[in-house]
Design an enzyme around this catalytic site. Structure first.
Site, PDB file in Angstrom:
ATOM      1  N   GLY A 155       0.825  -1.221   0.000  1.00 39.59           N
ATOM      2  CA  GLY A 155       0.000   0.000   0.000  1.00 39.59           C
ATOM      3  C   GLY A 155       0.850   1.258   0.000  1.00 39.59           C
ATOM      4  O   GLY A 155       2.060   1.223  -0.234  1.00 39.59           O
ATOM      5  N   ARG A 156       0.184   2.382   0.292  1.00 34.28           N
ATOM      6  CA  ARG A 156       0.868   3.681   0.223  1.00 34.28           C
ATOM      7  C   ARG A 156       2.115   3.734   1.089  1.00 34.28           C
ATOM      8  O   ARG A 156       3.163   4.212   0.669  1.00 34.28           O
ATOM      9  CB  ARG A 156      -0.070   4.794   0.709  1.00 34.28           C
ATOM     10  CG  ARG A 156      -1.257   5.076  -0.150  1.00 34.28           C
ATOM     11  CD  ARG A 156      -2.045   6.230   0.468  1.00 34.28           C
ATOM     12  NE  ARG A 156      -3.363   6.319  -0.084  1.00 34.28           N
ATOM     13  CZ  ARG A 156      -4.400   5.578   0.323  1.00 34.28           C
ATOM     14  NH1 ARG A 156      -4.264   4.730   1.303  1.00 34.28           N
ATOM     15  NH2 ARG A 156      -5.584   5.715  -0.256  1.00 34.28           N
ATOM     16  N   ILE A 157       1.996   3.240   2.334  1.00 33.31           N
ATOM     17  CA  ILE A 157       3.131   3.393   3.256  1.00 33.31           C
ATOM     18  C   ILE A 157       4.267   2.457   2.846  1.00 33.31           C
ATOM     19  O   ILE A 157       5.440   2.854   2.834  1.00 33.31           O
ATOM     20  CB  ILE A 157       2.675   3.172   4.715  1.00 33.31           C
ATOM     21  CG1 ILE A 157       1.615   4.223   5.092  1.00 33.31           C
ATOM     22  CG2 ILE A 157       3.873   3.281   5.670  1.00 33.31           C
ATOM     23  CD1 ILE A 157       0.948   4.012   6.450  1.00 33.31           C
ATOM     24  N   THR A 224       5.620  -0.874  11.996  1.00 30.14           N
ATOM     25  CA  THR A 224       4.901   0.391  12.212  1.00 30.14           C
ATOM     26  C   THR A 224       3.438   0.215  11.803  1.00 30.14           C
ATOM     27  O   THR A 224       2.738   1.198  11.583  1.00 30.14           O
ATOM     28  CB  THR A 224       5.525   1.537  11.375  1.00 30.14           C
ATOM     29  OG1 THR A 224       5.576   1.136  10.001  1.00 30.14           O
ATOM     30  CG2 THR A 224       6.915   1.887  11.865  1.00 30.14           C
ATOM     31  N   ARG A 226       0.513  -2.686  12.840  1.00 30.89           N
ATOM     32  CA  ARG A 226      -0.280  -2.938  14.034  1.00 30.89           C
ATOM     33  C   ARG A 226       0.413  -4.046  14.813  1.00 30.89           C
ATOM     34  O   ARG A 226       0.935  -5.016  14.223  1.00 30.89           O
ATOM     35  CB  ARG A 226      -1.704  -3.380  13.685  1.00 30.89           C
ATOM     36  CG  ARG A 226      -2.617  -2.255  13.237  1.00 30.89           C
ATOM     37  CD  ARG A 226      -2.942  -1.273  14.366  1.00 30.89           C
ATOM     38  NE  ARG A 226      -3.877  -0.218  13.972  1.00 30.89           N
ATOM     39  CZ  ARG A 226      -3.512   0.967  13.468  1.00 30.89           C
ATOM     40  NH1 ARG A 226      -2.238   1.255  13.298  1.00 30.89           N
ATOM     41  NH2 ARG A 226      -4.430   1.862  13.151  1.00 30.89           N
ATOM     42  N   GLU A 255      -1.199  -2.920  23.578  1.00 24.78           N
ATOM     43  CA  GLU A 255      -0.845  -1.520  23.441  1.00 24.78           C
ATOM     44  C   GLU A 255      -1.799  -0.701  24.303  1.00 24.78           C
ATOM     45  O   GLU A 255      -3.011  -0.886  24.160  1.00 24.78           O
ATOM     46  CB  GLU A 255      -0.991  -1.121  21.971  1.00 24.78           C
ATOM     47  CG  GLU A 255      -0.199   0.096  21.592  1.00 24.78           C
ATOM     48  CD  GLU A 255      -0.199   0.323  20.084  1.00 24.78           C
ATOM     49  OE1 GLU A 255      -0.927   1.224  19.652  1.00 24.78           O
ATOM     50  OE2 GLU A 255       0.500  -0.410  19.360  1.00 24.78           O
ATOM     51  N   HIS A 274       3.735   4.065  19.512  1.00 29.40           N
ATOM     52  CA  HIS A 274       2.792   4.252  18.386  1.00 29.40           C
ATOM     53  C   HIS A 274       2.761   5.722  17.937  1.00 29.40           C
ATOM     54  O   HIS A 274       1.741   6.396  18.063  1.00 29.40           O
ATOM     55  CB  HIS A 274       1.381   3.769  18.768  1.00 29.40           C
ATOM     56  CG  HIS A 274       0.527   3.464  17.563  1.00 29.40           C
ATOM     57  ND1 HIS A 274      -0.476   2.521  17.575  1.00 29.40           N
ATOM     58  CD2 HIS A 274       0.506   3.989  16.309  1.00 29.40           C
ATOM     59  CE1 HIS A 274      -1.061   2.478  16.392  1.00 29.40           C
ATOM     60  NE2 HIS A 274      -0.482   3.373  15.598  1.00 29.40           N
TER      61      HIS A 274
END
Ligand code: DGY
Length: 309
Positions: A155-157, A224, A226, A255, A274
């Site tokens: 994806g984008r990241i 980075t 989940r 978390e 996070h």
């Protein structure tokens, strides 16, 4: 006039647009997630909900919110939202894609570099008075330039991390839901493995004991995405056994990570709270997109950044 419940104070002036549009804003002002009972009580009279990834939007909440038209998550990930339940309840769901891509990719690369050169531990050595002299054999890390980076998620990241890797002359292997390098091969060939998949049923514990066992002994895992994409217990074992070189995590499961959690006793580990999207400008843009989604949902229009199940 509609009533919008906003579950945290947000940077930027985006929230002012809700009041300017004539809506009543119920803003939870404490710097902590709304307690569940408070959230359920206040959402009962809300037409719109602008929420955080720390708020579980499930069937219970949606059933307690008969007026609710729109849920705008101030995050790109929507694993805190039961999308099927939202669909059943006729509630539109939106997120904040695009605006946090670069900040998150920057942080993934910062973690990769910090882990490769053991920056937290070496900086701590200076503070602890353990820097006796320049040494040809002390504080040795791993080369990043020219190394192989495995990116899980196209994806984008993930793509933005690949662009950064090109500047370091890295060989990039990418595994996507549509193909690319098969995950086992990517894990076996990579010096660094960076995770960029959403948390879904199919990515839960994608990096389990078997996946970790395929990684190279010096390889560093960067997460980075989940926390639950990685099996935490298996990661603890791998770090203690030294079957991987290290892990650099912006996200964990659970978390927040309690300070006495077993993960924190593992060697060669960096953990951040996070903060992938945590720049002032990025969070302001996330606020803006969330408000755009709320305003569209309240107007009965399609959300500009809609998420469907
Ligand atoms: C997201 O948007 O999903 C990030 O994890 C928090 O910004």
């Amino acid at each position: 006039m509609a009533r919008v419940l906003v579950t945290r104070t947000l940077p930027g002036d985006g929230l002012a647009r809700l009041a300017a549009a004539g809506h009543e804003v119920d803003l939870w002002q404490e710097d902590a997630p709304m307690p569940r009972a408070e959230l359920l009580a206040r959402v009962a009279t809300a037409d719109g909900l602008l929420c955080m990834l720390t708020d579980a939007v499930d069937d219970e909440l949606l059933s307690a919110a008969p007026r609710l038209k729109v849920v705008a998550n101030c995050a790109v990930g929507t694993d805190n939202i039961d999308l099927d339940a939202a669909d059943r309840h006729g509630v539109a769901v939106g997120n904040t894609p695009g605006v946090l891509t670069d900040a998150t990719a920057d942080l993934a690369f910062a973690l990769l570099l910090a882990a490769a050169r053991a920056l937290p531990a070496t900086a701590q050595a200076v503070r602890d008075g353990r820097w006796g002299s320049w040494s040809p054999t002390a504080f040795l890390g791993h080369d990043v330039t020219g190394a192989t980076l495995g990116i899980v998620g196209g994806g984008r990241i993930g793509q933005a991390v690949a662009r950064r890797a090109a500047g370091f002359d890295m060989t990039v292997l990418t595994n996507t839901s549509r193909g690319g390098t098969p995950l086992p091969e990517l894990l076996e060939r990579s010096d660094f493995v960076s995770l960029h998949v959403p948390l879904t049923d199919s990515t839960h514990h994608l990096i389990d004991a078997g996946a970790l066992a395929r990684m190279r002994p010096n390889a560093i895992l960067v997460n980075t995405a989940r926390g639950a994409v990685v099996d935490t217990a298996a990661l603890i074992d791998a770090l203690h056994a030294g079957t991987i070189g290290g892990a650099a995590l912006d996200v964990t499961d659970p978390e927040p990570l309690p300070p006495d959690h077993a993960l924190l006793a593992a060697p060669n580990l960096i953990v951040l709270p996070h903060v992938g999207s945590a720049t002032t400008a990025t969070r302001a843009r996330m606020t803006d997109l969330s408000v755009d989604n709320v305003l569209a949902g309240l107007a009965g229009e399609p959300l500009p950044h809609a998420v469907t199940s």
